[in-house]
Enzyme design. Structure first.
Site, PDB file in Angstrom:
ATOM      1  N   ASN A 264       0.568  -1.060  -0.162  1.00  0.00           N
ATOM      2  CA  ASN A 264      -0.249  -0.237  -0.096  1.00  0.00           C
ATOM      3  C   ASN A 264       0.617   1.741   0.113  1.00  0.00           C
ATOM      4  O   ASN A 264       2.302   1.477   0.193  1.00  0.00           O
ATOM      5  CB  ASN A 264      -1.100   0.085   1.445  1.00  0.00           C
ATOM      6  N   ASP A 309      -5.023   0.418   1.907  1.00  0.00           N
ATOM      7  CA  ASP A 309      -4.148   0.224   2.974  1.00  0.00           C
ATOM      8  C   ASP A 309      -4.673  -1.368   1.893  1.00  0.00           C
ATOM      9  O   ASP A 309      -4.524  -2.558   2.611  1.00  0.00           O
ATOM     10  CB  ASP A 309      -4.411  -0.078   4.448  1.00  0.00           C
ATOM     11  N   ILE A 550      -1.679  -8.735  13.038  1.00  0.00           N
ATOM     12  CA  ILE A 550      -2.652  -7.694  13.727  1.00  0.00           C
ATOM     13  C   ILE A 550      -3.769  -7.569  13.884  1.00  0.00           C
ATOM     14  O   ILE A 550      -3.930  -6.976  14.459  1.00  0.00           O
ATOM     15  CB  ILE A 550      -2.561  -6.439  12.811  1.00  0.00           C
ATOM     16  N   CYS A 619      -0.946  -1.702  19.275  1.00  0.00           N
ATOM     17  CA  CYS A 619      -0.764  -3.057  19.445  1.00  0.00           C
ATOM     18  C   CYS A 619      -1.450  -3.924  20.742  1.00  0.00           C
ATOM     19  O   CYS A 619      -1.413  -5.514  21.084  1.00  0.00           O
ATOM     20  CB  CYS A 619       1.328  -3.239  20.650  1.00  0.00           C
TER      21      CYS A 619
HETATM   22  O1  PQQ Z   1       2.473  -2.046   4.378  1.00  0.00           O
HETATM   23  C1  PQQ Z   1       3.027  -2.814   4.883  1.00  0.00           C
HETATM   24  O2  PQQ Z   1       4.624  -2.400   5.616  1.00  0.00           O
HETATM   25  C2  PQQ Z   1       2.558  -3.515   5.747  1.00  0.00           C
HETATM   26  C3  PQQ Z   1       3.470  -4.972   6.446  1.00  0.00           C
HETATM   27  C4  PQQ Z   1       2.968  -6.114   7.322  1.00  0.00           C
HETATM   28  C5  PQQ Z   1       3.693  -6.750   7.866  1.00  0.00           C
HETATM   29  O3  PQQ Z   1       5.010  -6.611   7.540  1.00  0.00           O
HETATM   30  O4  PQQ Z   1       3.543  -7.356   8.458  1.00  0.00           O
HETATM   31  C6  PQQ Z   1       1.403  -5.989   7.305  1.00  0.00           C
HETATM   32  C7  PQQ Z   1       0.794  -4.938   6.305  1.00  0.00           C
HETATM   33  N1  PQQ Z   1       1.121  -4.000   5.633  1.00  0.00           N
HETATM   34  C8  PQQ Z   1      -0.661  -5.122   6.058  1.00  0.00           C
HETATM   35  O5  PQQ Z   1      -1.088  -3.870   5.802  1.00  0.00           O
HETATM   36  C9  PQQ Z   1      -2.010  -6.055   7.365  1.00  0.00           C
HETATM   37  O6  PQQ Z   1      -2.555  -6.411   7.037  1.00  0.00           O
HETATM   38  C10 PQQ Z   1      -0.165  -6.936   7.760  1.00  0.00           C
HETATM   39  C11 PQQ Z   1      -0.850  -8.135   8.545  1.00  0.00           C
HETATM   40  C12 PQQ Z   1      -0.249  -8.562   8.867  1.00  0.00           C
HETATM   41  C13 PQQ Z   1      -0.194  -9.365   9.608  1.00  0.00           C
HETATM   42  O7  PQQ Z   1       1.475 -10.487   9.865  1.00  0.00           O
HETATM   43  O8  PQQ Z   1      -0.720 -10.027  11.266  1.00  0.00           O
HETATM   44  N2  PQQ Z   1       1.014  -7.930   8.860  1.00  0.00           N
HETATM   45  C14 PQQ Z   1       0.822  -6.895   7.936  1.00  0.00           C
HETATM   46 CA    CA Z   2      -0.157  -1.903   4.726  1.00  0.00          CA
END
Ligand code: PQQ
Ligand code: CA
Length: 704
Positions: A264, A309, A550, A619
């Site tokens: 994104n 996103d 997340i 978090c």
């Molecule tokens: O835009 C980014 O750089 C980025 C990184 C990550 C990540 O590294 O885990 C997630 C996301 N976006 C994201 O949008 C997302 O929904 C997400 C879920 C998770 C997870 O592991 O639960 N990581 C990520």
């Molecule tokens: Ca993201």
């Protein structure tokens, strides 16, 4: 030499030795289909726990273990690697790269790790602080380690680069990306020589802010094609623009191309990011490169003008699919934006697309170009009005991998619905170091603490296993789950699907119709995808257990609607004659409510809420309700005393555990405002949290 090497040949001919699981999606096609059929529809009801291995981290486990010659290589949270006897679960060696705890808040979404790559006697994995590590697969000894983040990547000024995706190896090159677009990052992938760790090529996914060469493989396409799709003075020039490649990178030996799933925009707000101008290449795209050089070949942009996103990093799968009487080699893709795409794997030509979940941001795709037909209201950064988007930022499908069975011809997607209220940040783009910098109003991103607001939101939450017919581009059937954020899917030659669920159950379903044939209580939410393999000729199915990522981090208390779960991280493995019985009983009560101090300063709690939503919520949970993984701050001893709280939040007393210090982001008064807000929230919610536990299990099944 065609550059494939012995391991490359072994992956290409994976079905000649189906007992192994040699690469992230088992084969280069990443179909997550195993032909093994000792365990099948007629006997899966007798599946038993064969072994389990407790892990030494209790956060989200997202890893796909590899299995090579009876040895399992599993990565876990905090970027640790375990080599395990795949028949017995006995730990052979482990490797801890000692990622510093203060790095946790450089990533958006838990200190997860999705897996390793294997090549020629070595295993490779990324670390949350940006390294790529090669270990000797036999001994676990370090062979090489490189920092994958170059000094130029300081561009985003925030340096929020984290590595949590699984590397892939193509023709002797280990390819890895990173995350960070929620903070400020400029996406790129790097290819390293598998033998030496020497950088071979690098490809940036968004332009250089000055349109200057980076001396990278991406220079010419960015300067000639991509830069024109951005405003020259938008906030992206300071914030990096985003486009992180944090999950899917796939090598396809048929087309001899490497595909990147690009993320994104950074900041999310398109008006601030690019002054509302241009499509912003290569955000929300699949980009195809030559494996030897990183040279650009084609791209297909799924979400131009991203402001939701809507990453396209979700798993890229290749298939041979009959289309209009002709078999075509295609990519099938179910990115966050809710559309299921079929794209020619050689040329990137759009073949068809259909929404696989309910979507309200676009009425469909242009049948010729595949470009979304936007709902004008969804372009909230241009209208200036709030937008309740479905899918929201977590997507119709996130990192949990989908699977395909050539026997049924169906793609199985861990689908979900999680809406998101997009509200523009007032007064222009205001970044805060070490916080999500979206260009959105972080107060509005949360759900108000009223029963009506919560019920309205919860009513819209869904999670299900979706069987999708790619030829007809329509749903075949679905299995509803309790809520969103379930694990990835494995399909097998025994006509089975395996999936772990957010509520801690591990299931086997009939791949033809979704009948539930087996389930096992794994004691903690499962978000990882299962694998299957042979050890001593016997079929096993294994999965990493551990609630996180997340969804429970940010949604906090609202994530309970998928099932109450406390993190007990393990690898569990099943076989037809397993003898490990049940898992040992655990305490599933989690963080129990503790009566809070009665007094708080009501004049400080509004700012405390703002600071909390800006720095803490991602978090510790929206509006300070914890989601079962990290401490629920309402019941934390440290909120009882100003100095104790400042010691943790300001001075980093718990840095080693992943709680960074925030004294360079907030002054002592602002940190104290957070404490006052937490005491207020504890008082507001204490009695109802106590009441919610007045049941036989003593766990808050119902949302208070
Ligand atoms: O835009 C980014 O750089 C980025 C990184 C990550 C990540 O590294 O885990 C997630 C996301 N976006 C994201 O949008 C997302 O929904 C997400 C879920 C998770 C997870 O592991 O639960 N990581 C990520
Ligand atoms: Ca993201």
């Amino acid at each position: 030499d065609d550059g494939q090497g012995a391991t490359g040949e072994a992956i290409i001919h994976a079905d000649d030795h189906p007992g192994d699981w040699l690469t992230y999606g088992r084969t280069y096609s990443e179909q997550r289909y195993s032909p093994l059929d000792q365990i099948n529809r007629s006997n899966v009801g007798n599946l038993k726990l064969a072994w389990y291995l407790d892990l030494d981290t209790n956060r989200g486990q997202e890893g796909t273990p590899l299995v090579v010659d009876g040895v399992m290589y599993a990565t876990t949270n905090w970027s640790m690697m375990k080599a395990v006897d795949a028949a017995t679960g006995k730990l052979l060696w482990s490797y801890d790269p000692r990622v510093p705890g203060n790095i946790a808040d450089k990533g958006c979404c838990d200190t997860v790790n999705r897996g390793a790559a294997y090549w020629n006697g070595k295993v490779f994995f990324g670390t949350f602080d940006g390294r790529l590590i090669a270990l000797d697969a036999k001994t676990g000894k370090l062979v090489w380690s490189v920092n994958t983040i170059p000094p130029e990547a300081e561009l985003g000024k925030q340096r929020s680069y984290t590595v949590d995706g699984a590397p892939r190896v193509a023709k002797g090159r280990v390819i890895i990306g990173n995350g960070g677009s929620e903070f400020g990052a400029r996406g790129f992938v790097s290819a390293f020589d598998a033998e030496t760790g020497k950088l071979d090529w690098r490809f940036f996914t968004v332009p250089n802010p000055k349109n200057e060469p980076d001396h990278a493989a991406s220079d010419s396409v960015l300067m000639n094609k991509a830069y024109q799709t951005w405003s020259p003075t938008g906030a992206w020039t300071r914030q990096g623009g985003g486009g992180t490649v944090w999950d899917s990178i796939v090598y396809d030996p048929v087309s001899d191309l490497v595909y990147l799933g690009v993320g994104n925009g950074s900041p999310w707000n398109y008006k601030y990011r690019s002054e509302g101008k241009g499509d912003n290449l290569f955000l929300g795209s699949i980009v195809a490169l030559k494996p030897e050089t990183g040279e650009y070949v084609w791209h297909f942009q799924e979400t131009p003008m991203d402001q939701w996103d809507f990453t396209s990093v979700q798993q890229i799968m290749t298939l041979d699919l009959p289309i209009n009487g002709e078999t075509r080699h295609v990519i099938v893709h179910a990115p966050k934006n809710g559309f299921f795409y079929i794209i020619d794997a050689k040329t990137g030509e759009f073949i068809s697309g259909k929404n696989y979940v309910y979507v309200n941001w676009a009425s469909g795709l242009d049948p010729k170009t595949g470009r979304p037909i936007y709902n004008p209201d969804a372009l909230y950064t241009l209208t200036g009005k709030d937008w309740y988007g479905i899918p929201g930022d977590l997507g119709g499908h996130n990192f949990a991998a989908m699977a395909f069975s050539p026997k049924t011809g169906l793609v199985y997607i861990p689908a979900q619905q999680v809406p998101f209220l997009y509200t523009n940040q007032k007064g222009g783009f205001l970044p805060h170091p070490d916080s999500w910098n979206l260009g959105l109003d972080m107060n509005k991103v949360g759900i108000p603490d009223s029963p009506e607001a919560k019920q309205a939101f919860v009513k819209d939450l869904k999670g299900y296993l979706l069987a999708w017919d790619p030829q007809k581009q329509q749903e075949a059937w679905r299995v509803d789950h309790k809520g969103p954020w379930n694990g990835g899917i494995l399909a097998t030659g025994g006509d089975l699907l395996f999936q772990g669920l957010a509520n801690g159950e591990f299931h086997a379903y009939d791949a033809t119709n979704g009948s539930d044939l087996f389930h096992f209580a794994a004691d903690s939410g499962i978000i990882a995808p299962p694998v299957t393999y042979l050890a001593n000729g016997k079929q096993y199915v294994a999965v990493e257990v551990g609630w996180g990522g997340i969804y429970p981090f940010f949604l906090g208390g609202l994530a309970r609607t998928s099932g109450w779960t406390v993190n007990h991280s393990r690898i569990i493995a099943f076989s037809l004659d397993g003898k490990a019985g049940e898992l040992p009983k655990q305490n599933n009560e989690g963080f129990l409510p503790v009566k809070p101090p009665a007094q708080f300063d009501a004049a400080r709690t509004d700012n405390g809420y703002f600071q909390f939503q800006t720095y803490c919520a991602a978090c510790h949970g929206d509006n300070a309700e914890g989601g079962g993984v990290l401490p629920d701050l309402r019941w934390s001893g440290s909120i009882r005393h100003q100095d104790a709280f400042y010691n943790v939040v300001g001075r980093g007393a718990l840095t080693a555990y992943g709680m960074d210090r925030f004294d360079s982001n907030m002054n002592p008064n602002e940190i104290e405002d957070i404490r006052q807000f937490l005491i207020k929230r504890a008082n507001e919610t204490y009695q109802r949290e106590v009441d919610a536990r007045k049941n036989a299990a003593g766990i808050p099944e119902q949302l208070p």
